[in-house]
Design a protein around this motif. Structure first.
Motif, PDB file in Angstrom:
ATOM      1  N   ILE A   1      48.975  22.228  42.447  1.00 26.29           N
ATOM      2  CA  ILE A   1      49.533  23.521  42.856  1.00 26.29           C
ATOM      3  C   ILE A   1      49.589  24.408  41.621  1.00 26.29           C
ATOM      4  CG2 ILE A   1      51.524  24.710  43.854  1.00 26.29           C
ATOM      5  CD1 ILE A   1      52.294  21.886  45.040  1.00 26.29           C
ATOM      6  N   GLU A   2      49.046  25.616  41.748  1.00 26.02           N
ATOM      7  CA  GLU A   2      49.078  26.563  40.635  1.00 26.02           C
ATOM      8  C   GLU A   2      49.674  27.876  41.130  1.00 26.02           C
ATOM      9  OE1 GLU A   2      45.985  27.657  37.298  1.00 26.02           O
ATOM     10  OE2 GLU A   2      45.471  28.695  39.164  1.00 26.02           O
ATOM     11  N   TYR A   3      50.693  28.348  40.414  1.00 27.17           N
ATOM     12  CA  TYR A   3      51.327  29.624  40.734  1.00 27.17           C
ATOM     13  C   TYR A   3      51.163  30.543  39.524  1.00 27.17           C
ATOM     14  CZ  TYR A   3      54.938  33.146  41.352  1.00 27.17           C
ATOM     15  OH  TYR A   3      55.604  34.342  41.439  1.00 27.17           O
ATOM     16  N   VAL A   4      50.709  31.787  39.769  1.00 24.28           N
ATOM     17  CA  VAL A   4      50.488  32.760  38.699  1.00 24.28           C
ATOM     18  C   VAL A   4      51.169  34.073  39.083  1.00 24.28           C
ATOM     19  CG1 VAL A   4      48.730  34.119  37.485  1.00 24.28           C
ATOM     20  CG2 VAL A   4      48.287  31.719  38.012  1.00 24.28           C
ATOM     21  N   SER A   5      51.895  34.659  38.120  1.00 25.53           N
ATOM     22  CA  SER A   5      52.526  35.961  38.354  1.00 25.53           C
ATOM     23  C   SER A   5      52.571  36.750  37.043  1.00 25.53           C
ATOM     24  CB  SER A   5      53.934  35.798  38.928  1.00 25.53           C
ATOM     25  OG  SER A   5      54.808  35.255  37.969  1.00 25.53           O
ATOM     26  N   LYS A   6      53.023  38.006  37.151  1.00 25.48           N
ATOM     27  CA  LYS A   6      53.032  38.937  36.015  1.00 25.48           C
ATOM     28  C   LYS A   6      51.635  38.975  35.374  1.00 25.48           C
ATOM     29  CE  LYS A   6      57.911  38.844  35.012  1.00 25.48           C
ATOM     30  NZ  LYS A   6      58.957  38.685  34.017  1.00 25.48           N
ATOM     31  N   TYR A   7      50.661  39.329  36.203  1.00 23.63           N
ATOM     32  CA  TYR A   7      49.246  39.270  35.856  1.00 23.63           C
ATOM     33  C   TYR A   7      48.675  40.676  36.051  1.00 23.63           C
ATOM     34  CZ  TYR A   7      44.644  36.825  36.077  1.00 23.63           C
ATOM     35  OH  TYR A   7      43.381  36.355  35.853  1.00 23.63           O
ATOM     36  N   TYR A   8      47.944  41.166  35.046  1.00 27.61           N
ATOM     37  CA  TYR A   8      47.456  42.553  35.079  1.00 27.61           C
ATOM     38  C   TYR A   8      45.975  42.628  34.725  1.00 27.61           C
ATOM     39  CZ  TYR A   8      52.443  43.401  35.009  1.00 27.61           C
ATOM     40  OH  TYR A   8      53.774  43.391  35.314  1.00 27.61           O
ATOM     41  N   ALA A   9      45.301  43.626  35.293  1.00 23.66           N
ATOM     42  CA  ALA A   9      43.883  43.847  35.014  1.00 23.66           C
ATOM     43  C   ALA A   9      43.682  44.897  33.924  1.00 23.66           C
ATOM     44  CB  ALA A   9      43.155  44.277  36.286  1.00 23.66           C
ATOM     45  N   ALA A  10      44.771  45.400  33.355  1.00 22.88           N
ATOM     46  CA  ALA A  10      44.696  46.390  32.277  1.00 22.88           C
ATOM     47  C   ALA A  10      45.862  46.169  31.321  1.00 22.88           C
ATOM     48  CB  ALA A  10      44.737  47.808  32.849  1.00 22.88           C
ATOM     49  N   ASP A  11      45.735  46.729  30.133  1.00 21.94           N
ATOM     50  CA  ASP A  11      46.812  46.633  29.155  1.00 21.94           C
ATOM     51  C   ASP A  11      48.000  47.498  29.573  1.00 21.94           C
ATOM     52  OD1 ASP A  11      45.595  44.807  27.433  1.00 21.94           O
ATOM     53  OD2 ASP A  11      44.564  46.372  26.299  1.00 21.94           O
ATOM     54  N   ASP A  12      49.107  47.329  28.874  1.00 19.47           N
ATOM     55  CA  ASP A  12      50.333  48.093  29.115  1.00 19.47           C
ATOM     56  C   ASP A  12      50.885  47.922  30.537  1.00 19.47           C
ATOM     57  OD1 ASP A  12      50.598  49.220  26.509  1.00 19.47           O
ATOM     58  OD2 ASP A  12      48.970  50.619  27.027  1.00 19.47           O
ATOM     59  N   HIS A  13      50.757  46.720  31.087  1.00 24.39           N
ATOM     60  CA  HIS A  13      51.287  46.396  32.412  1.00 24.39           C
ATOM     61  C   HIS A  13      50.739  47.296  33.518  1.00 24.39           C
ATOM     62  CE1 HIS A  13      54.207  44.739  29.508  1.00 24.39           C
ATOM     63  NE2 HIS A  13      54.267  43.746  30.353  1.00 24.39           N
ATOM     64  N   GLN A  14      49.480  47.685  33.405  1.00 23.04           N
ATOM     65  CA  GLN A  14      48.825  48.534  34.393  1.00 23.04           C
ATOM     66  C   GLN A  14      47.922  47.675  35.281  1.00 23.04           C
ATOM     67  OE1 GLN A  14      49.498  51.987  34.582  1.00 23.04           O
ATOM     68  NE2 GLN A  14      51.070  51.306  33.143  1.00 23.04           N
ATOM     69  N   GLN A  15      47.651  48.153  36.482  1.00 24.73           N
ATOM     70  CA  GLN A  15      46.786  47.494  37.466  1.00 24.73           C
ATOM     71  C   GLN A  15      47.259  46.067  37.755  1.00 24.73           C
ATOM     72  OE1 GLN A  15      42.605  47.806  36.510  1.00 24.73           O
ATOM     73  NE2 GLN A  15      42.854  49.893  35.763  1.00 24.73           N
ATOM     74  N   LYS A  16      48.457  45.964  38.286  1.00 24.06           N
ATOM     75  CA  LYS A  16      49.045  44.659  38.579  1.00 24.06           C
ATOM     76  C   LYS A  16      48.203  43.885  39.582  1.00 24.06           C
ATOM     77  CE  LYS A  16      53.269  42.286  39.633  1.00 24.06           C
ATOM     78  NZ  LYS A  16      54.698  42.334  39.666  1.00 24.06           N
ATOM     79  N   ILE A  17      47.970  42.631  39.279  1.00 26.33           N
ATOM     80  CA  ILE A  17      47.262  41.714  40.172  1.00 26.33           C
ATOM     81  C   ILE A  17      48.352  40.959  40.937  1.00 26.33           C
ATOM     82  CG2 ILE A  17      45.709  39.730  40.299  1.00 26.33           C
ATOM     83  CD1 ILE A  17      44.632  40.642  37.507  1.00 26.33           C
ATOM     84  N   PRO A  18      48.286  40.933  42.255  1.00 29.81           N
ATOM     85  CA  PRO A  18      49.338  40.246  43.013  1.00 29.81           C
ATOM     86  C   PRO A  18      49.468  38.766  42.629  1.00 29.81           C
ATOM     87  CG  PRO A  18      47.996  41.576  44.481  1.00 29.81           C
ATOM     88  CD  PRO A  18      47.306  41.573  43.136  1.00 29.81           C
ATOM     89  N   ALA A  19      50.707  38.284  42.616  1.00 31.13           N
ATOM     90  CA  ALA A  19      50.968  36.870  42.335  1.00 31.13           C
ATOM     91  C   ALA A  19      50.286  36.015  43.403  1.00 31.13           C
ATOM     92  CB  ALA A  19      52.471  36.607  42.330  1.00 31.13           C
ATOM     93  N   TYR A  20      49.927  34.798  43.039  1.00 31.13           N
ATOM     94  CA  TYR A  20      49.286  33.911  44.005  1.00 31.13           C
ATOM     95  C   TYR A  20      49.654  32.454  43.739  1.00 31.13           C
ATOM     96  CZ  TYR A  20      45.773  33.210  40.317  1.00 31.13           C
ATOM     97  OH  TYR A  20      45.140  32.936  39.135  1.00 31.13           O
ATOM     98  N   THR A  21      49.497  31.651  44.786  1.00 33.64           N
ATOM     99  CA  THR A  21      49.690  30.206  44.711  1.00 33.64           C
ATOM    100  C   THR A  21      48.463  29.554  45.329  1.00 33.64           C
ATOM    101  OG1 THR A  21      52.083  30.451  44.959  1.00 33.64           O
ATOM    102  CG2 THR A  21      51.155  28.262  45.384  1.00 33.64           C
ATOM    103  N   VAL A  22      47.847  28.652  44.590  1.00 34.50           N
ATOM    104  CA  VAL A  22      46.668  27.942  45.078  1.00 34.50           C
ATOM    105  C   VAL A  22      46.989  26.453  45.121  1.00 34.50           C
ATOM    106  CG1 VAL A  22      44.240  27.399  44.658  1.00 34.50           C
ATOM    107  CG2 VAL A  22      45.103  29.671  44.153  1.00 34.50           C
TER     108      VAL A  22
END
Length: 121
Positions: A40-61
């Protein structure tokens, strides 16, 4: 057997492609000469740009695998990747190529053989 790992990253303004939280849980058991594994892998606070921009939604695989030795170093296995059919993207940087968000595949099934070669002494 259970293994749990957690990582926290505070990259300040360099947030592109760096998850802030990542939790991994690995559960393994042996039953009737078969090995069962769940990851099980959970990822959050993930962004596609610097400065906390373009937030990638958290996910669980969640991945699941069962394997059993068939004969001297040859095992058969069945696995399900992305068991919950999570819809998620990851950020990828490809040197000289296109960097950005890539949609990950949904649920998929794998069946196969694994061979463990003996090393000569």
């Amino acid at each position: 057997q259970a293994r749990i790992s957690y990582s926290y990253l505070d990259p300040k303004e360099k947030t592109r492609g760096r998850p802030g939280n990542k939790l991994n849980i690995n559960l393994a058991a042996r039953y009737l000469q078969a090995d069962f594994t769940t990851n099980i892998e959970y990822v959050s606070k993930y962004y596609a740009a610097d400065d906390h921009q373009q937030k990638i939604p958290a996910y669980t695989v969640v991945d699941f695998k069962v394997a059993r030795e068939i004969h001297n170093g040859v095992s058969g296995f069945f696995s399900v990747k992305n068991l919950l059919d999570e819809d998620y993207e990851i950020y990828v940087e490809i040197p000289g190529g296109k960097s950005g968000l890539y949609e990950m595949p949904g649920r998929r099934y794998l069946v196969g053989l694994a061979v463990q070669w003996m090393r000569p002494r």
